[in-house]
Design an enzyme around this catalytic site. Sequence first.
Site, PDB file in Angstrom:
ATOM      1  N   ASP A  12       0.914  -1.073   0.114  1.00 20.62           N
ATOM      2  CA  ASP A  12       0.072   0.041  -0.091  1.00 20.62           C
ATOM      3  C   ASP A  12       0.875   1.235  -0.054  1.00 20.62           C
ATOM      4  O   ASP A  12       1.714   1.756   0.926  1.00 20.62           O
ATOM      5  CB  ASP A  12      -0.823  -0.002   1.213  1.00 20.62           C
ATOM      6  CG  ASP A  12      -1.863   1.155   1.374  1.00 20.62           C
ATOM      7  OD1 ASP A  12      -1.686   2.130   0.637  1.00 20.62           O
ATOM      8  OD2 ASP A  12      -2.561   1.136   2.323  1.00 20.62           O
ATOM      9  N   ASP A  36      -5.487   7.061  -6.458  1.00 24.08           N
ATOM     10  CA  ASP A  36      -5.939   8.664  -5.960  1.00 24.08           C
ATOM     11  C   ASP A  36      -6.955   8.632  -5.028  1.00 24.08           C
ATOM     12  O   ASP A  36      -6.478   9.400  -4.277  1.00 24.08           O
ATOM     13  CB  ASP A  36      -6.513   9.081  -7.375  1.00 24.08           C
ATOM     14  CG  ASP A  36      -6.757  10.750  -7.429  1.00 24.08           C
ATOM     15  OD1 ASP A  36      -6.170  11.233  -6.440  1.00 24.08           O
ATOM     16  OD2 ASP A  36      -7.604  11.342  -8.173  1.00 24.08           O
TER      17      ASP A  36
END
Length: 171
Positions: A12, A36
Amino acid sequence: MKASNIKVVKGDITALEVDAIVNAANKSLLGGGGVDGAIHKAAGPDLLNECLRLGGCETGDAKLTGGYDLRAKYIIHTVGPVWRGGDHNEHELLASCYRNSLRVALEHRISTIAFPGISTGIYGFPKEKAADIAVTETIKFLASNRFPNEVIFVAFDDETLDIYMKQLQLS
């Protein structure tokens, strides 16, 4: 060639402790889906407030904001091209994303930077072609610039991890 300064990790991007992470943004810079949206969510509402003042970003360009609630000090937002078959300057626009993001890192003396697979999600850029461009542009940039000192390509899944490992001949 400074390929030794390039790493690939699976994970991540919002959890990395680096100087800057790169956001595969849309032109508005106001958040969206995929990486995003995850970056905006993890960074908190102050990111949106700063992005509102930036006036958007053109495809291939890059803009810097603070990292806010992230472990990264900065976010470099870049807008990748939507894949339309490869005959609409997509390769050059994606290469420009990497060059401009790295240029921003150089200008701000950012030592460590992490990239997601720009344009490879909903924008549909083929992952192998995108990884080739990412690695090629990064190696070229690092060969003639002092910053960044380390570039990390962050893979969201095993397929992407394998693609980057092969590009860098780390497998």
